[in-house]
Design a protein around this motif. Structure first.
Motif, PDB file in Angstrom:
ATOM      1  N   LYS A 132      38.569  55.609  25.974  1.00 22.78           N
ATOM      2  CA  LYS A 132      38.463  55.487  24.533  1.00 22.78           C
ATOM      3  C   LYS A 132      39.689  54.799  23.954  1.00 22.78           C
ATOM      4  O   LYS A 132      40.789  54.893  24.463  1.00 22.78           O
ATOM      5  CB  LYS A 132      38.282  56.875  23.920  1.00 22.78           C
ATOM      6  N   THR A 133      39.439  54.040  22.915  1.00 20.28           N
ATOM      7  CA  THR A 133      40.536  53.308  22.285  1.00 20.28           C
ATOM      8  C   THR A 133      41.376  54.222  21.434  1.00 20.28           C
ATOM      9  O   THR A 133      40.877  55.009  20.692  1.00 20.28           O
ATOM     10  CB  THR A 133      39.996  52.210  21.354  1.00 20.28           C
ATOM     11  N   MET A 134      42.630  54.097  21.543  1.00 19.84           N
ATOM     12  CA  MET A 134      43.479  54.937  20.733  1.00 19.84           C
ATOM     13  C   MET A 134      44.609  54.124  20.181  1.00 19.84           C
ATOM     14  O   MET A 134      45.371  53.513  20.908  1.00 19.84           O
ATOM     15  CB  MET A 134      44.014  56.101  21.558  1.00 19.84           C
ATOM     16  N   GLU A 135      44.670  54.148  18.869  1.00 20.14           N
ATOM     17  CA  GLU A 135      45.702  53.405  18.167  1.00 20.14           C
ATOM     18  C   GLU A 135      47.093  53.817  18.674  1.00 20.14           C
ATOM     19  O   GLU A 135      47.940  52.973  18.967  1.00 20.14           O
ATOM     20  CB  GLU A 135      45.578  53.678  16.664  1.00 20.14           C
ATOM     21  N   LEU A 137      47.996  54.984  21.534  1.00 24.50           N
ATOM     22  CA  LEU A 137      48.284  54.466  22.860  1.00 24.50           C
ATOM     23  C   LEU A 137      48.598  52.983  22.804  1.00 24.50           C
ATOM     24  O   LEU A 137      49.531  52.501  23.432  1.00 24.50           O
ATOM     25  CB  LEU A 137      47.091  54.722  23.778  1.00 24.50           C
ATOM     26  N   LEU A 138      47.825  52.259  21.975  1.00 25.30           N
ATOM     27  CA  LEU A 138      48.060  50.823  21.840  1.00 25.30           C
ATOM     28  C   LEU A 138      49.463  50.555  21.329  1.00 25.30           C
ATOM     29  O   LEU A 138      50.148  49.655  21.820  1.00 25.30           O
ATOM     30  CB  LEU A 138      47.030  50.205  20.894  1.00 25.30           C
ATOM     31  N   GLN A 139      49.878  51.334  20.332  1.00 26.16           N
ATOM     32  CA  GLN A 139      51.230  51.161  19.790  1.00 26.16           C
ATOM     33  C   GLN A 139      52.257  51.366  20.893  1.00 26.16           C
ATOM     34  O   GLN A 139      53.205  50.607  21.042  1.00 26.16           O
ATOM     35  CB  GLN A 139      51.496  52.135  18.645  1.00 26.16           C
ATOM     36  N   HIS A 140      52.028  52.393  21.666  1.00 27.29           N
ATOM     37  CA  HIS A 140      52.911  52.729  22.770  1.00 27.29           C
ATOM     38  C   HIS A 140      52.987  51.585  23.781  1.00 27.29           C
ATOM     39  O   HIS A 140      54.053  51.192  24.232  1.00 27.29           O
ATOM     40  CB  HIS A 140      52.384  54.000  23.437  1.00 27.29           C
ATOM     41  N   VAL A 141      51.839  51.049  24.107  1.00 21.08           N
ATOM     42  CA  VAL A 141      51.755  49.988  25.106  1.00 21.08           C
ATOM     43  C   VAL A 141      52.379  48.688  24.588  1.00 21.08           C
ATOM     44  O   VAL A 141      53.082  47.993  25.313  1.00 21.08           O
ATOM     45  CB  VAL A 141      50.275  49.769  25.516  1.00 21.08           C
ATOM     46  N   LYS A 142      52.148  48.406  23.310  1.00 20.72           N
ATOM     47  CA  LYS A 142      52.659  47.157  22.715  1.00 20.72           C
ATOM     48  C   LYS A 142      54.180  47.087  22.766  1.00 20.72           C
ATOM     49  O   LYS A 142      54.758  46.016  22.860  1.00 20.72           O
ATOM     50  CB  LYS A 142      52.202  47.035  21.257  1.00 20.72           C
ATOM     51  N   LYS A 150      44.256  43.821  26.657  1.00 13.30           N
ATOM     52  CA  LYS A 150      42.819  43.852  26.406  1.00 13.30           C
ATOM     53  C   LYS A 150      42.345  45.280  26.628  1.00 13.30           C
ATOM     54  O   LYS A 150      42.785  45.944  27.578  1.00 13.30           O
ATOM     55  CB  LYS A 150      42.079  42.925  27.383  1.00 13.30           C
ATOM     56  N   VAL A 151      41.465  45.718  25.764  1.00 16.83           N
ATOM     57  CA  VAL A 151      40.947  47.072  25.904  1.00 16.83           C
ATOM     58  C   VAL A 151      39.464  47.008  26.241  1.00 16.83           C
ATOM     59  O   VAL A 151      38.704  46.288  25.589  1.00 16.83           O
ATOM     60  CB  VAL A 151      41.144  47.878  24.598  1.00 16.83           C
ATOM     61  N   HIS A 161      34.363  55.898   9.333  1.00 14.69           N
ATOM     62  CA  HIS A 161      35.790  55.671   9.097  1.00 14.69           C
ATOM     63  C   HIS A 161      36.431  54.886  10.256  1.00 14.69           C
ATOM     64  O   HIS A 161      35.892  54.797  11.340  1.00 14.69           O
ATOM     65  CB  HIS A 161      36.501  57.007   8.914  1.00 14.69           C
ATOM     66  N   SER A 162      37.592  54.350   9.962  1.00 14.25           N
ATOM     67  CA  SER A 162      38.496  53.727  10.922  1.00 14.25           C
ATOM     68  C   SER A 162      37.884  53.056  12.145  1.00 14.25           C
ATOM     69  O   SER A 162      37.821  53.637  13.222  1.00 14.25           O
ATOM     70  CB  SER A 162      39.546  54.746  11.406  1.00 14.25           C
ATOM     71  N   LEU A 163      37.444  51.820  11.976  1.00  8.56           N
ATOM     72  CA  LEU A 163      37.223  51.044  13.192  1.00  8.56           C
ATOM     73  C   LEU A 163      38.387  50.064  13.296  1.00  8.56           C
ATOM     74  O   LEU A 163      38.221  48.874  13.489  1.00  8.56           O
ATOM     75  CB  LEU A 163      35.871  50.327  13.186  1.00  8.56           C
ATOM     76  N   ALA A 164      39.570  50.628  13.136  1.00 10.53           N
ATOM     77  CA  ALA A 164      40.800  49.830  13.111  1.00 10.53           C
ATOM     78  C   ALA A 164      40.964  49.075  14.420  1.00 10.53           C
ATOM     79  O   ALA A 164      41.291  47.899  14.437  1.00 10.53           O
ATOM     80  CB  ALA A 164      42.004  50.719  12.856  1.00 10.53           C
TER      81      ALA A 164
END
Ligand code: HPA
Ligand code: MG
Length: 209
Positions: A132-135, A137-142, A150-151, A161-164
């Motif tokens: 699952k996509t997690m904002e 985790l992405l921040q952490h990885v970036k 790529k996810v 809500h939130s399809l960020a």
């Protein structure tokens, strides 16, 4: 990449009687919404899309446990198969982190990330995350500045809500219902089910904590 036709809210799914599944789960499920074979076919195509996009970058796969393990393993197998059969093979490494945020069928506020303390191996690499996509985790990885991120997610739920952050590679868009199987659990049960199914009310009661 092409987004798949969504699985609509009124899609009744397939009767469980059409498929083989563990008898210890009889009565615990309402229907099959994605049979195992369809998951595999879709995964094969996602692997091809990923290979087409990544060209000849090295790949570091970051598998999000536990729910992502089966999808990740099958996707990696498909990428390996494509790589073996092509002229430029792509080196691939696999890492694992663990996330936990669900109790029963409810998302809890606190998201636990385990094993993500040191993602420095990502520097300069392309990643395909699974699960699952997690904002968060992405921040952490970036922060580790990989060349490309790529996810890949097998399922995306239709939530208002939130399809960020939508995964770059999506297997299926599904109704906002709790699903189990293919490594997705309800309180650790149902990971040993190949098809993606809707849990029944009695199933929820039986395995409630
Ligand atoms: N099933 C299992 N785990 C999950 C789900 C689901 O529908 N959504 C988020 N985690
Ligand atoms: Mg879970």
């Amino acid at each position: 990449p092409a987004t798949p036709e969504p699985i609509n809210d009124d899609w009744p799914g397939y009767s469980l009687d059409l498929f083989n599944y563990p008898t210890h789960y009889s009565g615990d499920l309402d229907c099959v919404i994605i049979p195992h074979g369809v998951i595999m076919d879709r995964t094969e195509r996602l692997a091809r899309n990923i290979m087409d996009d990544l060209g000849d970058h090295d790949i570091v796969v970051l598998c999000v446990l536990k729910g992502g393990y089966q999808f990740c393993a099958d996707l990696v197998e498909r990428i390996k198969a494509l790589s073996r059969n092509s002229n430029h093979t792509i080196p691939m490494r696999v890492h694992f982190i663990r996330l936990r945020s669900y109790l029963n069928d409810q998302s809890t506020e606190d998201l636990h990330i385990l094993g993500a303390e040191d993602l420095s191996f990502l520097a300069g690499k392309g990643i395909v995350g699974t699960g699952k996509t997690m904002e968060t985790l992405l921040q952490h990885v970036k922060a580790f500045k990989p060349k490309m991120i790529k996810v890949a997610g097998l399922l995306v739920k239709r939530v208002q809500h939130s399809l960020a952050s939508v995964p770059d590679y999506v297997g299926f868009e599904i109704p906002n219902r709790f699903v189990v199987g293919y490594a997705l659990d309800y309180n650790e049960y149902f990971r040993d089910l190949n098809h993606i199914c809707i849990i029944s009310e009695s199933g929820k009661k039986k395995y409630k904590v």
